[in-house]
Scaffold this motif. Structure first.
Motif, PDB file in Angstrom:
ATOM      1  N   THR A 101       0.829  -1.209   0.000  1.00  0.00           N
ATOM      2  CA  THR A 101       0.000   0.000   0.000  1.00  0.00           C
ATOM      3  C   THR A 101       0.860   1.255   0.000  1.00  0.00           C
ATOM      4  O   THR A 101       0.646   2.182  -0.798  1.00  0.00           O
ATOM      5  CB  THR A 101      -0.934   0.009   1.224  1.00  0.00           C
ATOM      6  N   ARG A 140       2.664   1.675  -3.340  1.00  0.00           N
ATOM      7  CA  ARG A 140       1.811   2.242  -4.389  1.00  0.00           C
ATOM      8  C   ARG A 140       1.601   3.739  -4.183  1.00  0.00           C
ATOM      9  O   ARG A 140       1.597   4.518  -5.142  1.00  0.00           O
ATOM     10  CB  ARG A 140       0.463   1.519  -4.425  1.00  0.00           C
ATOM     11  N   ALA A 141       1.420   4.152  -2.930  1.00  0.00           N
ATOM     12  CA  ALA A 141       1.209   5.577  -2.657  1.00  0.00           C
ATOM     13  C   ALA A 141       2.429   6.400  -3.056  1.00  0.00           C
ATOM     14  O   ALA A 141       2.305   7.468  -3.675  1.00  0.00           O
ATOM     15  CB  ALA A 141       0.888   5.781  -1.179  1.00  0.00           C
ATOM     16  N   SER A 187       4.626   5.577  -5.242  1.00  0.00           N
ATOM     17  CA  SER A 187       4.760   5.510  -6.695  1.00  0.00           C
ATOM     18  C   SER A 187       3.819   6.488  -7.383  1.00  0.00           C
ATOM     19  O   SER A 187       4.226   7.245  -8.273  1.00  0.00           O
ATOM     20  CB  SER A 187       4.490   4.080  -7.169  1.00  0.00           C
ATOM     21  N   THR A 188       2.551   6.502  -6.965  1.00  0.00           N
ATOM     22  CA  THR A 188       1.587   7.397  -7.610  1.00  0.00           C
ATOM     23  C   THR A 188       1.872   8.862  -7.299  1.00  0.00           C
ATOM     24  O   THR A 188       1.485   9.747  -8.064  1.00  0.00           O
ATOM     25  CB  THR A 188       0.149   7.054  -7.173  1.00  0.00           C
ATOM     26  N   SER A 189       2.573   9.122  -6.183  1.00  0.00           N
ATOM     27  CA  SER A 189       2.926  10.506  -5.851  1.00  0.00           C
ATOM     28  C   SER A 189       4.081  11.024  -6.693  1.00  0.00           C
ATOM     29  O   SER A 189       4.365  12.224  -6.698  1.00  0.00           O
ATOM     30  CB  SER A 189       3.304  10.607  -4.369  1.00  0.00           C
ATOM     31  N   GLY A 190       4.779  10.114  -7.379  1.00  0.00           N
ATOM     32  CA  GLY A 190       5.920  10.507  -8.193  1.00  0.00           C
ATOM     33  C   GLY A 190       7.242  10.471  -7.464  1.00  0.00           C
ATOM     34  O   GLY A 190       8.287  10.761  -8.053  1.00  0.00           O
ATOM     35  N   PRO A 203       9.605   4.580 -11.107  1.00  0.00           N
ATOM     36  CA  PRO A 203       8.547   3.713 -11.626  1.00  0.00           C
ATOM     37  C   PRO A 203       9.035   2.492 -12.393  1.00  0.00           C
ATOM     38  O   PRO A 203       8.245   1.596 -12.711  1.00  0.00           O
ATOM     39  CB  PRO A 203       7.786   4.647 -12.572  1.00  0.00           C
TER      40      PRO A 203
END
Length: 409
Positions: A196, A199-200, A202-205, A209
């Protein structure tokens, strides 16, 4: 606290670092200074903590670590290994250890353990044991290490995100200078992320990636940080307390907040932390030969720190600048302590490692950005930066030689 006590140097009596690919300071020096390719990113500790070639404990200590940590999560197990090794390398007797304080760096250390426990309970595949009531808490590491070493002075955990290791050292320096402990053991367990949190990030940049990530600090093509699990420990005491030659002297430190929450950094707070560290150490920017940057390889973070370093030292002059994360990855809450130890190793060898993955350097990085291979160090004084989410900025000044400090206050 008297002015002389506040300015007293703190000696690094012993230091230990452990990653999936190295387990000694000699190995760390070889990785950083041999001018070879950085080791590939590794995230898996499975089986390593029970390998005698990795934990480097004698049979008796290894058995005690296994017994005391049998119900603990992996972060506490890594802390146990580095703490016991560090205490043995410091050569402290049981009576001396009893007077040591303990500071554990990190918050939310066992996130993967907690996630797996909750998932197992929900799916009915894993029974929650009574020991979970203690094992999920960061303070379990305080109990584990204090039991193994017989520590009976003060002890607590310090949570400051990626700056946790550095903040723990700063708190230890204050404790020693105030006379509230004879020595202090600072331990940074290897933090773990669950899927979790991964993923957070990763999606925040913030997180790289790619499937084969490469950390490129201060490079125009940087894509984010690369996790690099590591644990570390140091034994600190006031300089001159014993005849034993220290590994390094911590001269002063600075810590400043950005007065805002979130992940976005602020160069003003970073600038002030570096200036505060030099002020506390009694040194000038011209005295600093090396700056170990926090630089994670993130788009926003590296740009912000590059600007902060330039504000303190200018561009093209001043200290050599590198980021150890190019070699070891980002150790998260342990990063500040791991990189302090890496700074000590470089100072003791008189060389600064390169930035091997930085093929397209950012323009206007402050100081003198090190090339892709190691460089000779001309001044044995360093700053090591460590920053954390929600605007926590730290910088620590250190040296491996006696220098003449000035009262710059």
């Amino acid at each position: 606290m008297t002015a002389s006590a506040a300015r007293a140097a703190v000696a690094v009596r012993a230091a230990t670092v452990l990653t999936p690919s190295l387990s000694s300071l000699d190995q760390l020096a070889d990785v950083l200074l041999s001018d070879g390719d950085p080791p590939p990113a590794q995230r898996d500790w499975v089986g390593l903590l029970d390998d005698p070639d990795v934990h480097r404990l004698d049979a008796e200590d290894a058995a005690r670590v296994r017994r005391v940590t049998r119900s603990s999560a992996d972060p506490a197990r890594t802390a146990a290994v580095v703490a016991v090794r560090c205490a043995r390398e410091a050569g402290l007797a049981a009576s001396e250890l009893a007077g040591c304080a303990l500071i554990v760096a990190g918050n939310n250390l066992a996130m993967d353990y907690q996630a797996r426990t909750v998932l197992g309970e929900v799916q009915g595949t894993r029974r929650v044991r009574p020991t979970h009531a203690v094992a999920y808490q960061d303070t379990d590491t305080v109990g584990v290490v204090s039991e193994l070493l017989g520590l009976r002075a003060e002890g607590w955990t310090v949570g400051a995100a990626s700056a946790s290791g550095a903040v723990a050292v700063i708190q230890a320096m204050r404790l020693l200078r105030a006379g509230d402990a004879q020595r202090c053991v600072v331990v940074a367990p290897a933090a773990e992320l669950s899927s979790t949190e991964t993923r957070a990030l990763s999606t925040s940049g913030a997180l790289h990636p790619g499937p084969e990530p490469v950390c490129r600090p201060f490079d125009d093509h940087r894509e984010g940080f690369v996790p690099g699990p590591a644990a570390a420990a140091v034994v600190l005491e006031l300089a001159g307390q014993t005849a034993q030659e220290p590994l390094a002297l911590l001269l002063g430190a600075g810590q400043r907040l950005d007065a805002r929450h979130g992940a976005a950094p602020d160069s003003a707070g970073q600038t002030e932390a570096m200036r505060a560290a030099m002020l506390a150490a009694g040194i000038e920017p011209a005295d600093v030969g090396y700056l170990s940057a926090h630089a994670t390889g993130s788009r926003v973070g590296d740009e912000c720190e590059a600007r902060a370093i330039a504000q303190v030292f200018g561009v093209g002059a001043g200290p050599l600048v590198n980021s150890t994360k190019a070699f070891l990855g980002h150790a998260l809450t342990a990063a500040g302590l791991v990189e302090l130890i890496a700074t000590v190793v470089q100072l003791r060898h008189g060389r600064v490692h390169g930035n091997p993955n930085t093929s397209s350097p950012m323009p206007d990085v402050g100081g003198r950005l090190a090339g892709r291979t190691s460089s000779r160090l001309d001044r044995p004084v360093a700053l090591t930066n460590s920053f954390g989410f929600s605007g926590i900025n730290t910088s620590i000044a250190l040296t491996t030689e006696t220098i003449q400090t000035r009262d710059t206050r």
